[in-house]
Design a protein around this motif. Structure first.
Motif, PDB file in Angstrom:
ATOM      1  N   ILE A  99       0.842  -1.206   0.000  1.00  0.00           N
ATOM      2  CA  ILE A  99       0.000   0.000   0.000  1.00  0.00           C
ATOM      3  C   ILE A  99       0.873   1.252   0.000  1.00  0.00           C
ATOM      4  N   ALA A 100       1.897   1.273   0.843  1.00  0.00           N
ATOM      5  CA  ALA A 100       2.811   2.430   0.905  1.00  0.00           C
ATOM      6  C   ALA A 100       3.509   2.637  -0.434  1.00  0.00           C
ATOM      7  N   ALA A 101       3.911   1.550  -1.078  1.00  0.00           N
ATOM      8  CA  ALA A 101       4.578   1.659  -2.381  1.00  0.00           C
ATOM      9  C   ALA A 101       3.639   2.268  -3.417  1.00  0.00           C
ATOM     10  N   GLU A 102       2.363   1.903  -3.376  1.00  0.00           N
ATOM     11  CA  GLU A 102       1.392   2.473  -4.315  1.00  0.00           C
ATOM     12  C   GLU A 102       1.197   3.967  -4.069  1.00  0.00           C
ATOM     13  N   TYR A 103       1.118   4.362  -2.803  1.00  0.00           N
ATOM     14  CA  TYR A 103       0.991   5.795  -2.490  1.00  0.00           C
ATOM     15  C   TYR A 103       2.238   6.557  -2.942  1.00  0.00           C
ATOM     16  N   ASN A 104       3.395   5.933  -2.795  1.00  0.00           N
ATOM     17  CA  ASN A 104       4.634   6.570  -3.254  1.00  0.00           C
ATOM     18  C   ASN A 104       4.621   6.764  -4.767  1.00  0.00           C
ATOM     19  N   LYS A 105       4.057   5.793  -5.502  1.00  0.00           N
ATOM     20  CA  LYS A 105       3.940   5.928  -6.957  1.00  0.00           C
ATOM     21  C   LYS A 105       3.022   7.084  -7.333  1.00  0.00           C
ATOM     22  N   LEU A 106       2.037   7.367  -6.450  1.00  0.00           N
ATOM     23  CA  LEU A 106       1.115   8.482  -6.690  1.00  0.00           C
ATOM     24  C   LEU A 106       1.740   9.837  -6.331  1.00  0.00           C
ATOM     25  N   GLY A 107       2.958   9.811  -5.788  1.00  0.00           N
ATOM     26  CA  GLY A 107       3.642  11.047  -5.447  1.00  0.00           C
ATOM     27  C   GLY A 107       3.616  11.402  -3.971  1.00  0.00           C
ATOM     28  N   PHE A 108       3.074  10.540  -3.140  1.00  0.00           N
ATOM     29  CA  PHE A 108       3.031  10.780  -1.700  1.00  0.00           C
ATOM     30  C   PHE A 108       4.198  10.057  -1.036  1.00  0.00           C
ATOM     31  N   ASN A 109       5.398  10.638  -1.165  1.00  0.00           N
ATOM     32  CA  ASN A 109       6.610   9.984  -0.660  1.00  0.00           C
ATOM     33  C   ASN A 109       6.694   9.954   0.856  1.00  0.00           C
ATOM     34  N   CYS A 110       5.847  10.719   1.534  1.00  0.00           N
ATOM     35  CA  CYS A 110       5.881  10.743   2.992  1.00  0.00           C
ATOM     36  C   CYS A 110       5.120   9.567   3.609  1.00  0.00           C
ATOM     37  N   VAL A 111       4.441   8.774   2.793  1.00  0.00           N
ATOM     38  CA  VAL A 111       3.685   7.634   3.308  1.00  0.00           C
ATOM     39  C   VAL A 111       4.626   6.450   3.493  1.00  0.00           C
ATOM     40  N   LYS A 112       4.690   5.964   4.715  1.00  0.00           N
ATOM     41  CA  LYS A 112       5.532   4.809   5.061  1.00  0.00           C
ATOM     42  C   LYS A 112       4.637   3.694   5.601  1.00  0.00           C
ATOM     43  N   ALA A 113       5.076   2.476   5.429  1.00  0.00           N
ATOM     44  CA  ALA A 113       4.292   1.312   5.865  1.00  0.00           C
ATOM     45  C   ALA A 113       4.015   1.355   7.371  1.00  0.00           C
ATOM     46  N   ASP A 114       4.952   1.866   8.150  1.00  0.00           N
ATOM     47  CA  ASP A 114       4.785   1.928   9.605  1.00  0.00           C
ATOM     48  C   ASP A 114       3.683   2.902  10.017  1.00  0.00           C
ATOM     49  N   ASN A 115       3.316   3.825   9.124  1.00  0.00           N
ATOM     50  CA  ASN A 115       2.343   4.857   9.460  1.00  0.00           C
ATOM     51  C   ASN A 115       0.937   4.527   8.968  1.00  0.00           C
TER      52      ASN A 115
END
Length: 158
Positions: A99-115
């Protein structure tokens, strides 16, 4: 015991700017060389207060920026295409890392799996198709709510 002024947060000891009493060896061999604390003199107190104000201003600025990101996250939906059988059961599962990797692809680099935290913790890891509400903690005071869409991967032969 030596009285020190902490320059940075030290777990199980104190936060930046707090006065602590520690054993001389701990201060001399760890805290002072690592730049975590200084002897509590009037000059050091003044310098740490200035640094603390700067840090609080920086944190407030980052918090405001994260609030803007949270608004964008609430509008965004994360689509994850997965392989599934005819009964819509997944081959594998969808984890926070994916899920975090998908958000990162959308440009939300601040999203981490721990959060990340699904609103219904009983469905983690996700093993079925559907829409899953998720909470994304960007800062201890900034939490965004979004949705994860788990959809069936389209076969290339269709």
């Amino acid at each position: 015991m030596i009285e020190l002024l902490l320059k940075k947060d030290v777990p199980k000891l104190g936060k930046t700017g707090s006065y602590v009493k520690v054993k001389p060896g701990y201060a001399r061999n760890y805290l002072i060389p690592q730049g975590l604390g200084v002897i509590a003199t009037t000059e050091n107190i003044r310098l740490v207060e200035i640094a603390k104000k700067r840090m609080l201003q920086q944190e407030a600025l980052e918090k405001e920026q994260l609030k803007d990101v949270a608004k964008d996250l609430q509008k965004a939906a994360c689509n994850i295409e997965v392989k599934a059988n005819e009964d819509d059961t997944l081959f594998g599962s969808v984890t926070y890392d994916l899920i975090a990797a998908e958000y990162n692809k959308l440009g939300f680099n601040c999203v981490k799996a721990d959060n990340l935290k699904l609103e219904d913790p009983d469905v983690y890891p996700i093993k079925s198709l559907g829409i899953f509400p998720i909470e994304i903690t960007l800062h201890e005071d900034v939490v965004a709510k979004s949705k994860v869409w788990v959809v069936k991967e389209q076969e290339s032969g269709e």
